[in-house]
Design an enzyme around this catalytic site. Sequence first.
Site, PDB file in Angstrom:
ATOM      1  N   ASP A 355       0.833  -1.192   0.000  1.00 16.52           N
ATOM      2  CA  ASP A 355       0.000   0.000   0.000  1.00 16.52           C
ATOM      3  C   ASP A 355       0.876   1.254   0.000  1.00 16.52           C
ATOM      4  O   ASP A 355       1.857   1.344   0.751  1.00 16.52           O
ATOM      5  CB  ASP A 355      -0.894  -0.021   1.246  1.00 16.52           C
ATOM      6  CG  ASP A 355      -1.776   1.196   1.364  1.00 16.52           C
ATOM      7  OD1 ASP A 355      -2.657   1.363   0.505  1.00 16.52           O
ATOM      8  OD2 ASP A 355      -1.569   1.983   2.314  1.00 16.52           O
ATOM      9  N   GLU A 391       1.642  -0.449  -4.989  1.00 15.91           N
ATOM     10  CA  GLU A 391       0.713   0.628  -5.309  1.00 15.91           C
ATOM     11  C   GLU A 391       1.608   1.854  -5.501  1.00 15.91           C
ATOM     12  O   GLU A 391       2.099   2.431  -4.520  1.00 15.91           O
ATOM     13  CB  GLU A 391      -0.285   0.866  -4.176  1.00 15.91           C
ATOM     14  CG  GLU A 391      -1.287   1.960  -4.512  1.00 15.91           C
ATOM     15  CD  GLU A 391      -2.235   2.284  -3.363  1.00 15.91           C
ATOM     16  OE1 GLU A 391      -3.399   2.597  -3.634  1.00 15.91           O
ATOM     17  OE2 GLU A 391      -1.805   2.232  -2.194  1.00 15.91           O
TER      18      GLU A 391
END
Length: 715
Positions: A355, A391
Amino acid sequence: MRQVTESTSALPAEVWPGSPAPLGAHWDGTGTNVALWSAAAHAVDLCLFDADGTEHRQRLQETTHQVWHGRLSGVGPGQLYGYRVHGPYDPARGARHNPAKLLLDPYARAVHGEQTLHPSIFGFAEGHPEVPDARDSAPFVPRGVVVHDSFPWDGDRRLATPWSDTVIYEVHVKGATMRHPEVPPALRGTYAGLAHPAFVEHLVALGVTAVELLPVHHFVSEPHALSRGLTNYWGYNSLGYFAPHAAYSATGSRGGQVTEFKAMVKSLHAAGIEVILDVVYNHTAEGSHTGPTLSLKGIDNGGYYRLQAEDPSRYTDYTGCGNTLDVRRPQVLAMLMDSLRYWVTEMHVDGFRFDLASALARSLHDVDRLSAFFDVIHQDPVVSTVKLIAEPWDIGEGGYQVGNFPPLWTEWNGKYRDTVRDVWSGARVGVRDLAYRLTGSSDLYRSDGRKPFASINFVTAHDGFTMADLVAYQQKRNEANGEDNRDGESHNRNWNCGVEGPTDDPAVLALRTRQVRNHLATLLLSTGVPMLTAGDELGRTQLGNNNAYCQDNEISWLDWSSVDDDLRAFVSRLAAIRHAAPVLRQDAFFEGHELPGTGGTRDLAWFAPGGGQLTSSDWFDNQLQTIGMYLDGRGIRHRDERGRPVVDDSYLIWLNAGADELTVQLPGPPWADGYELVLTTDEPTGALPRTTVVPPGPIRLEGRTVWLLRVVRRP
């Protein structure tokens, strides 16, 4: 009333020196060694809890290289524990020690208990941040659990499915089965529920090869969500990087979540499905300077977090969550690597999706491709061998880094999402960018030696509209989040098919379902690695909520009572076609060169509706909404495991994003002698009632349609 004592006969009266390694609490068969890193602490108390909540504090007397450690004979699995760390409280200089706060061991293998929104969980006195709060937080925060788990893996190992064969299914552990009628009620919403045959069989039938689990590191909810009567459902608020989230366990026992998680992995592996974890190493649940003191903030605030140079009482925030872990520091980097290795070696997971990975790559300010984070992962003999997905953005300046991560890494391709949405929403963007996205995004990933599978292709994800909502809502509907609809993305590159929200107009409903099929067909027929969002294959709606992070209810859970069976069959059919056709999932970029011995065909060719190959002016025509992509299966540029060239059928894919029906020309020899229509988004399941073979020449193509045609050649 909870009691505090120094020691009792049930627990050791003294702490032996023990060892500074490994960090965490480890049982050796007769006792438990504990070790905690803190460079700024003046003293550390180990706190042990009886079943009735009585706390026993033991001062750790030994420090080695800034690690506080000790061994307690007779303390074993199931023991609840935490720490109280003594040291300076001087927020202006970045120091936030407060021994009134019970702190979770960052290396705890399991976590027990909930966080309760109570003033005592904050390290500072209300309204006076320079004054430490003296109230005891222990009754209101979770504790670590000493764990010893000898799980019978029975030969289970990582699957290592080739990237080019991978189909990812992004799914929430709880939301997957909370409403599943075939999963026993006691198992719904748990690791055991995810491993239940009813759900695993769905994944297998769908053609999924990997599940990407939304965060399962133990997390807690933000105070601002709790104050509104909501919780953090998605889980991007980690507190324990070694502990499976306790609330997803059906066992309810101390440490039972570890065994249950392993059993889930083993069951999924047995079905041929890899397990990828969405991990949040960029920030923690302790939030900003106004957030709670739960672990790292009270252990060594300046040693774990990036503090602002001009004001160390505040955090540098590249994440939008209040703080950023300081991966530049060796101890923080070591903690992250220890966590990654633990999940691979002990929990048998197959990969990680990072993330806001750009936040981890920042050395001083800019995102640095040569940062220590990348160096250590690339050199690690364990972590470098698993699937690594970034990401590739954060909220900081220069944080959007799609295409800029180094080899070994794949990336969520945000440009793929944006382009495909633009095309099918009717935006006049032409086909030039679409061609790159359909063929693996060579403009992003080829220059540094990466392959097409570096592109994780997706149209929807947990964050944003579901596929059904993408074609039914023009505007977000986030009122249930309690933020006056201010949260969530406002520019979604979507189209509601002419009516906002629910409707009973059959023409609009038919168009919406075809648009969903168009998005999914584009996704699964593109080169790269497709990622499906759980529920999109079922027709799931969130009623227009595009930021359901705090909706732990029917808004977010998969609804198995209203499944679109035709859509599920359509996705299964698409995945099966992809799996059977190597030309659709190549692991080398197309060249566009003529193929020897074929009479002039190319491995990749692009056709305009009139039948000719696209010209330079066509590529820059923003009004062009129809394109034919020809893939010659005789030009696949890779070999099988025995070194033999791979040869496949050839295909012609037509995408007509325009609203109107039009005539397109199917090219004749040497491209093809005829075409078999394999799949069309005109049909609810994609399948035609009978095999249809058409000759080269003109053919009518419906508006807003994808056709997949297999090339027929005379013997």
